[in-house]
Every structure is written in structure tokens, then in C-alpha cells.
Scaffold this active site. Structure first.
Site, PDB file in Angstrom:
ATOM      1  N   PRO A 280      36.257  50.265  43.761  1.00 16.44           N
ATOM      2  CA  PRO A 280      36.959  51.201  44.662  1.00 16.44           C
ATOM      3  C   PRO A 280      38.446  51.222  44.314  1.00 16.44           C
ATOM      4  O   PRO A 280      39.167  50.287  44.617  1.00 16.44           O
ATOM      5  CB  PRO A 280      36.695  50.616  46.051  1.00 16.44           C
ATOM      6  CG  PRO A 280      36.329  49.192  45.821  1.00 16.44           C
ATOM      7  CD  PRO A 280      35.844  49.028  44.420  1.00 16.44           C
TER       8      PRO A 280
ATOM      9  N   ILE B  99      42.146  43.289  46.812  1.00 18.08           N
ATOM     10  CA  ILE B  99      43.378  43.313  47.627  1.00 18.08           C
ATOM     11  C   ILE B  99      43.439  44.597  48.443  1.00 18.08           C
ATOM     12  O   ILE B  99      42.741  45.563  48.156  1.00 18.08           O
ATOM     13  CB  ILE B  99      44.656  43.190  46.762  1.00 18.08           C
ATOM     14  CG1 ILE B  99      44.621  44.208  45.620  1.00 18.08           C
ATOM     15  CG2 ILE B  99      44.841  41.781  46.251  1.00 18.08           C
ATOM     16  CD1 ILE B  99      45.914  44.270  44.858  1.00 18.08           C
TER      17      ILE B  99
ATOM     18  N   ASP C  28      42.057  47.314  42.839  1.00 20.10           N
ATOM     19  CA  ASP C  28      40.678  47.149  43.302  1.00 20.10           C
ATOM     20  C   ASP C  28      40.708  46.768  44.773  1.00 20.10           C
ATOM     21  O   ASP C  28      41.121  45.660  45.129  1.00 20.10           O
ATOM     22  CB  ASP C  28      40.009  46.045  42.463  1.00 20.10           C
ATOM     23  CG  ASP C  28      38.536  45.855  42.809  1.00 20.10           C
ATOM     24  OD1 ASP C  28      38.105  46.352  43.869  1.00 20.10           O
ATOM     25  OD2 ASP C  28      37.832  45.208  42.004  1.00 20.10           O
ATOM     26  N   HIS C  29      40.284  47.678  45.614  1.00 23.57           N
ATOM     27  CA  HIS C  29      40.403  47.457  47.052  1.00 23.57           C
ATOM     28  C   HIS C  29      39.437  46.372  47.545  1.00 23.57           C
ATOM     29  O   HIS C  29      39.534  45.919  48.678  1.00 23.57           O
ATOM     30  CB  HIS C  29      40.143  48.773  47.796  1.00 23.57           C
ATOM     31  CG  HIS C  29      40.864  48.876  49.115  1.00 23.57           C
ATOM     32  ND1 HIS C  29      41.193  47.779  49.867  1.00 23.57           N
ATOM     33  CD2 HIS C  29      41.343  49.952  49.790  1.00 23.57           C
ATOM     34  CE1 HIS C  29      41.817  48.170  50.963  1.00 23.57           C
ATOM     35  NE2 HIS C  29      41.930  49.498  50.931  1.00 23.57           N
ATOM     36  N   ARG C  30      38.539  45.946  46.668  1.00 26.53           N
ATOM     37  CA  ARG C  30      37.681  44.828  47.076  1.00 26.53           C
ATOM     38  C   ARG C  30      38.469  43.525  47.064  1.00 26.53           C
ATOM     39  O   ARG C  30      38.161  42.598  47.796  1.00 26.53           O
ATOM     40  CB  ARG C  30      36.487  44.688  46.096  1.00 26.53           C
ATOM     41  CG  ARG C  30      35.529  45.853  46.125  1.00 26.53           C
ATOM     42  CD  ARG C  30      34.495  45.708  45.043  1.00 26.53           C
ATOM     43  NE  ARG C  30      35.101  45.607  43.720  1.00 26.53           N
ATOM     44  CZ  ARG C  30      34.416  45.390  42.606  1.00 26.53           C
ATOM     45  NH1 ARG C  30      33.109  45.214  42.642  1.00 26.53           N
ATOM     46  NH2 ARG C  30      35.041  45.316  41.436  1.00 26.53           N
TER      47      ARG C  30
END
Lengths: 445, 327
Positions: A242, A421, A417-419
Site C-alpha cells: 500500500p 509506517i 509502505d503504509h503497512r
């Protein structure tokens, strides 16, 4: 006894290697450690050395052929020793075997004639009665495209016949039929793209344009080698990570001053010209030290907090993109960085990078500042957490102390990467990077 | 044409043959004055005398052995076993002697005998008098096996069996003895190995034997009302089997239900099903081959249980609908 020479597996992701050149001919003597052939893996060219001593007895593949890893590509043995005429099959020795075999079949021109067989095999997996299979076989239908009305969706003869009937009816939309009639097009020659092969208006128009441009058919280039490696990795990244991209305008006035001051010094010391890339690298490594999560990697559902900052540098090469890695950037000065980034860039363009020089990066910088690009959204280089996109430096009017002034501005964009941070820490990193680039003298402290 | 019963057809076939050929004689338990367990030979002793209608001791093995021996000497014996279940006692003579002799003597000795015996359930005769063991016999090379379903067939097939120079096991169904059909008065022969299409149809083939032929025909009537067209094939002889007729029919309809009264497990239906699957009809099959047979238990004495043991008309109707995916 003759020893097999295998296509080596040089990385965990390597599935095939492209044979670039043979360095020995059949009958040549070979010593241990002597280069036998050169291959291109997913990212590098490498010479493969012989593990055996003797004579090159047989070469099974030609230059430019793609060969699955662990395939026997040659034999080395005693002079005139007998070896198989054809390349031995079934040499897959690891879990990538299935994929290797499939790609071997795809690439083997001899197998093309067996397409029919493949269709039959595919048909066998469909639940279907012998009668429906016969109808499908006789009419070259794929049972997979037929909906079965029998128990558990079993395709029965009537289903196959009904499908055939529909097919025979040459399904066509009224509009497509009218256009075809107006233009005098035989619908039998038009391939339908709609449901159950229904011919649509687009199909008819497409047919018209393909007829008129029949002599100007587009060139088709198989996605392979480096291009395929880049394609696969980028697709995997875009599909599985993401991405969120933050952008910021950076006033490069002081960075330009720094470069101007240090350029002769670095050039004298290294023979290479200092570029903004090195300054950005230095600033990035410095700021990453304060934001360790941005320098992390996500591996097997674990966030790996990398201790050193290894910066990947996206380098455009012919047919693709290579990312050599500059290790321990936080501990290096601008002179070292200049040497490293210049030499790695050259090696990348010459396909001379070693696997070690291409692995281990923890954060990547993609600089398109040499083009007329202001900003862009870079795609993360997995398993890294973030990537910095750098645009050109261009003079823009900005407001400083209530006055509109012209300043050399540069857009930096951070895809993360929103997973791993969230927006705030990523924004904090980018903010600090902006401040550092706008006040580069702080790097000297 | 006159109508006679299945039982009368058996008797007429034998009598006509005995009048024609002095080598033909019949032997069995109580077949003389008593006329046999089901009355098939009633009156024959008056016409042919005790020399040619021979009562025997109660020893099926002895009867079969005597038949084999006399056949080898050139006679053409017809032996009657009161119930086909008792064939087990005659098995050695039948399987190890009658079936093998012609082969073992290089054709120099032949065994032109007919073993007639009533089989099947439906008479309340319980477990030891109601079985259908034809698959046992059909398994043995050297024996021919006949299962007629109508009076017409019985007369023609028995004539062919009596004319055959090999041992033939001729199964008569107890419940069919009283059924009637048109039967010519003059002798005629129906070749062994020639199936009969008892009813023509297009949607599904039923291969049925003996009494199941009649139940299949009744089922076909029922199914016709639902718009299902059933073809009924009566093989008439299991050995030799008219594979061609069956394969042709199944190739036409694409679906087949095999029905027999014998226990389904190991029954002759499995042989027919396998033959179809191995044949060119395979590519025309549009549903799995379905078999209907008796339950895997001894035939019960209780009439209701006995009935539930073997396929009935409604079972056949259901099976056909299942195979057509219309159940």
C-alpha cells in the site's frame, strides 16, 4: 565420466538465465575456474566458470536462449566421451522446478506443435462426460468455456452442442452487424471480444483498422530478461504494497552553494564531479539515522530495523532499471559517495555489477532531476519501506519574508509502505529531509 | 398367432426336439409323473416314456455328472435342476468337467447338454431357492448362459441351446413361467448371442435381463409420460453377449442403465458396464453408466422385504431419471 554443466541459480529470485555467449567451443579443453559461457540473469551479466577439468563435449543451447536454472546446458568430460544428443530433461532440483519446466516448454520451439495436446489436457480437468468431450474434440472447443448443466456442473453433450450452436450463430450485436453491412465486412473474419465471443462494434472497427494497417503491424517484443525482472518486481511492489506518496518543495539555494564550494575539492581528490545526488544521499542518510523505521525492511511479516543505511540508486540502463547499492552511507563523506555512485553507475550501464553490489539496499533514491520532471510518485523497491523521488531543480517564485522571490526549487516525493509506517512519521522524515537540504551545512556538524 | 405361457414354451421346445431327435432326453428330480418342481415337464413322461424322461435321485452333482457323461457318448441330455440355487452342488461337474472337456480333448469330445433351471425371487421361496447366480456361471469359459424373458424367446433360445454342441446353462425365471406371448407352433431357433431390442427409444438405454426386461418395459411406459424415450435391450444370452447391439444403442442414447435381479456386487451388470466403457460407445456416454441390482444380502422370506431386495419398476424409473439428471 562426463559432468553436467548446469545453468546456475545466482539469486533467490532467478528462474532463468539468458545465454549471452559461449566462451568455449565443443572440443575445447577446459580447466577448473576457466570461464565457459556468459549469461544474463534477472539483472546482471556474469561469466560462468567450469567446475570440472576436461573437454567441452556438448553445448545444448544457442546464444540468446533463455534457460531455466539447474538445466543441463553442457557436458564437460574426457575427450570424445559420449553424451546425450539432446539436452537431458527433468533436471529441476529445487522448488522452482515447476516454474522452470513451464518456462522451458514455453521457450522450446519444438513444443509449439503440441498446443493441441495442451488443450486436451486442460479439457481433462473439466468435469465433463465422454460425449461432451467428443463434441469438444471434434469441434476444437475448450470445455473450460462451456457451462455444464449436469450434476456438480458436469458438462454434458447437450451443453457442448448448445455452445457450438451459439458459436455457429456468430453472435453479433445489431450495431456491429449494421457497421459490417455498411462497410461490406465479412463477419466470419471478425474475432468477437464480447460475452461468448459476441462481435461488438469495437471488434468490427478494429477489424477495419487492422485491415487498413495490415502492412504496419506493431512490433512485438517479448518481455524478458532485465525488462521482465523490472516488470515483475514493480508489479509485485505496486500490487502488494500500500503506497502513499508525500511531496515537498525544497529550496536548494544553500545546497547549490555547498556543491559549488565543494565541487573543485572533490574533483581534485577523486577525479569525479560532485553532483546533487551525493548531497541528497548524504542528507538522506543523515535524516534516516533519526528515522529508523523509514530505513526498515518488511520481510516475512517482520519489520527488520536495518542498522546501517544502504542507499539504492536507481540507474536507468538500456532496457531497464538497475539499483546498485551504496553501503553505510551514513559513515561516508561526499568524496567517497561521489566515487561510489559514479563507479556503480558506470558498472550498471556496462552490466558489470556484481550480485553483491546490487543487493542489501535499505532505502532507494530515484533521481529524475536531469529531466524536465518536477515531481513523481516512485514505486518502492521491496522489501524496503520507502523510496525518495527527486525532481529537477528549477527556479520558481516563492514567498520569503513576505516577498515574492525567485528560488531554485526541487520537489522531493516520498513513497512509503503504509503497512510499516504511517503518514505522520513519514511526513516527519520528509520534513526533516527538506530542512536538511535547505540547511546542508548542518551535515558538516 | 396363438398365445402360450413361458412354461408351455419350454415344454413345447423340448417335446418338439425330442420328437425330432432320439438322442435328446431329459433328466432331473421328479420330472416324470410329478412333472417337475414347476410342472414344466408335466405330461412328457406319458409321451416319451421313463427312458427319455428320467427321474433321478436327489443328487444334483449326480444329475450333472450323468448328463456330462451321456453327452460325451453322443446323447443330447437336458437336465433340470429344481432351483438354480442347487447349481452349486453340481458346480464341479459343470465347471470342471462340462466346461473344459471339449477344450482339453482338443475338440474330440463334446458336451451337448442343456442345464435348465428356474432362478430368481418373487415366490417367497426364501434365501436358498430365490437366487440369481448366473454371473458365477458366466464367468467360466466353456459355458454358454441363456436368460430368456418371454415365451417366444424361450422356445427359440431353448431350441438353439439344444442344437448347440456345448454345455448351455438355461435360466428360466420362476415368475415368468405364467407369462404369455405369441409363440409359433412350429419349431424355430433364436441364435445364442443375439440381443433383442424390446423397445426402441432415444434418451436412455436400459439393458435388462430376465424378469427385469418386463420391469424395464413398464418403467419405460411410465417414463414416456414424462417425455423420456427409453430403449430396452434384452441381451437374452449373457454368453455369448451381443455387444454390438448394446454398444450401438448406447452410442445412440448416450446413457445407460443396466438392470438385473442378481446381487449388484460382482453381478453380470458390471461386465456389461465395463464392456460399454471399453467400447466405442464410451465417447458417446453422456452420464455415468448406472447399474441396478439386488441388495447385498440373502433373499429374505418376508414378501415385502423380498420385494425390496431386488429392483422394482419404481427403482428403474428413478435410476433412469437420475442418469438423465432429472431426478
Amino acid at each position: 565420466m562426463a559432468k553436467e554443466v548446469f545453468m546456475p541459480k545466482l539469486s533467490s529470485t532467478m528462474e532463468v538465465g539468458t545465454l549471452l555467449q559461449w566462451l568455449k567451443e565443443e572440443g575445447d579443453s577446459v580447466e577448473i575456474g576457466e570461464p565457459l559461457f556468459e549469461i544474463m540473469t534477472d539483472k546482471i551479466n556474469i561469466e560462468v566458470e567450469s567446475y570440472e577439468e576436461g573437454f567441452l563435449l556438448k553445448k545444448y543451447y544457442q546464444v540468446d536462449e533463455e534457460i531455466p536454472v539447474n538445466t543441463v546446458i553442457a557436458y564437460v568430460g574426457e575427450e570424445n566421451e559420449e553424451v546425450p544428443e539432446e539436452a537431458p530433461e527433468g533436471q529441476d532440483q529445487d522448488d522452482s522446478g515447476t516454474a522452470n519446466k513451464e518456462s522451458a516448454e514455453e521457450n522450446d520451439p519444438v513444443k509449439v506443435e503440441e498446443e493441441e495436446v495442451t488443450t486436451t489436457t486442460a479439457n481433462e480437468k473439466v468435469r465433463a462426460t465422454p460425449a461432451s468431450r467428443r463434441v469438444a474434440r471434434e469441434n476444437n472447443l475448450s470445455l473450460k468455456s462451456i457451462e455444464g448443466s449436469g450434476p456438480k456442473g458436469r458438462v454434458q453433450e447437450a451443453d457442448a452442442l448448445a455452445f457450438l450452436d451459439l458459436k455457429d450463430k456468430n453472435l453479433v450485436t445489431p450495431l456491429a452487424e449494421k457497421i459490417a453491412a455498411d462497410k461490406g465486412i465479412n463477419l466470419d473474419q471478425v474475432q468477437g471480444s464480447g460475452s461468448r465471443g459476441k462481435i461488438t462494434k469495437e471488434d468490427v472497427l478494429g477489424h477495419v483498422s487492422s485491415e487498413s494497417t495490415a502492412d504496419e503491424k506493431p512490433e512485438r517484443i517479448k518481455l524478458k530478461g532485465l525488462r521482465k525482472a523490472v516488470a515483475d518486481k514493480m508489479l509485485e511492489s505496486a500490487q502488494s504494497i500500500p503506497h502513499v506518496t508525500l511531496t515537498s518543495d525544497v529550496d536548494m539555494t544553500k545546497a547549490i552553494e555547498v556543491r559549488k564550494s565543494l565541487l573543485p575539492v572533490v574533483e581534485e581528490q577523486t577525479g569525479y564531479r560532485l553532483s546533487y545526488t551525493e548531497i541528497i544521499m548524504k542528507a538522506t542518510a543523515h535524516v534516516l539515522g533519526n528515522h529508523p523505521t523509514v530505513n526498515a525492511s518488511l520481510v516475512d511479516n517482520e519489520i527488520v530495523m536495518n542498522k546501517s543505511v544502504n542507499l539504492g540508486l536507481a540507474v536507468a540502463v538500456e532496457n531497464g532499471l538497475i539499483v546498485p547499492s551504496v553501503p553505510n552511507v551514513q559513515a561516508k563523506g561526499l568524496a567517497d559517495l561521489t566515487v561510489l555512485s559514479k563507479t556503480l553507475g558506470m558498472k550498471a550501464r556496462d552490466n558489470k555489477l556484481t550480485p553483491a553490489e546490487m543487493t542489501g539496499s535499505t532505502f532507494t533514491i530515484s533521481n529524475l532531476g536531469m529531466y524536465a520532471i518536477d515531481g513523481f510518485t516512485p514505486i518502492i523497491n521491496p522489501p524496503e519501506t520507502a523510496i525518495l523521488g527527486v525532481g529537477r531543480i528549477i527556479e520558481k517564485p516563492v514567498v520569503v519574508d513576505d516577498s515574492v522571490v525567485v528560488r531554485p526549487m526541487m520537489v522531493v516525493s516520498l513513497s512509503f509502505d503504509h503497512r510499516v509506517i504511517d503518514g505522520a512519521p513519514a511526513a516527519a522524515f520528509l520534513t526533516e529531509l527538506k530542512e536538511r537540504l535547505e540547511n546542508p551545512y548542518g551535515l558538516l556538524v | 398367432m396363438r398365445e402360450i405361457t413361458y412354461l408351455e414354451a419350454v415344454r413345447e421346445a423340448m417335446s418338439q426336439e425330442m420328437r425330432e431327435n432320439d438322442d435328446v432326453f431329459i433328466l432331473g428330480e421328479d420330472i416324470g409323473v410329478y412333472g417337475g418342481a414347476f410342472g414344466v415337464t408335466r405330461g412328457m413322461i406319458e409321451e416319451f416314456g421313463p427312458e427319455r424322461v428320467r427321474n433321478t435321485p436327489i443328487s444334483e452333482s449326480g444329475i450333472a455328472g450323468a448328463a456330462v457323461g451321456s453327452a460325451l457318448t453322443g446323447m443330447r441330455p437336458i437336465l433340470e435342476l429344481q432351483f438354480s440355487d442347487f447349481i452349486t452342488i453340481a458346480m464341479d461337474q459343470l465347471v470342471n468337467q462340462a466346461a473344459k472337456i471339449r477344450y482339453m480333448y482338443g475338440g474330440k469330445g463334446k458336451v451337448p447338454m442343456v442345464l435348465r433351471t428356474p432362478s430368481g425371487s418373487g415366490t417367497g421361496a426364501a434365501a436358498q431357492h430365490s437366487q440369481s447366480l448366473e454371473a458365477w456361471v458366466a464367468h467360466v469359459p466353456g459355458l454358454k448362459v441363456v436368460q430368456p424373458s418371454t415365451a417366444y424367446d424361450v422356445k427359440g433360445l431353448l431350441k438353439a441351446a439344444m442344437d448347440d454342441d456345448n454345455p448351455v446353462v438355461f435360466y428360466e425365471h420362476k415368475l415368468l413361467y405364467k407369462t404369455k406371448s405369441d409363440v409359433p407352433e412350429e419349431p424355430y431357433s433364436i441364435p445364442l448371442g443375439k440381443a433383442d431390442i424390446k423397445r426402441e427409444g432415444t434418451d436412455v438405454t436400459i439393458v435388462a435381463t430376465a424378469i427385469m426386461v418386463h420391469r424395464a418395459l413398464e418403467a419405460a411406459e411410465v417414463l414416456e409420460k414424462d417425455g423420456i424415450s427409453v430403449e430396452v435391450i434384452d441381451p437374452r444370452t449373457l454368453v455369448p453377449l451381443d455387444e454390438e447391439t448394446i454398444v450401438k444403442s448406447v452410442s445412440k442414447t448416450g446413457r445407460v442403465v443396466v438392470v438385473h435381479e442378481a446381487v449388484k456386487r460382482g453381478g453380470y451388470g458390471g461386465e456389461i458396464a465395463s464392456m460399454i466403457a471399453e467400447s466405442e460407445a464410451f465417447d458417446y456416454l453422456d452420464a455415468p453408466i448406472k447399474r441396478l441390482g439386488g441388495a447385498s444380502s440373502p433373499i429374505p422370506y418376508n414378501p415385502e422385504l423380498e420385494k425390496s431386495h431386488v429392483p422394482q419398476v419404481e427403482d428403474i424409473v428413478k435410476a433412469v431419471k437420475e442418469t438423465l439428471n432429472k431426478a
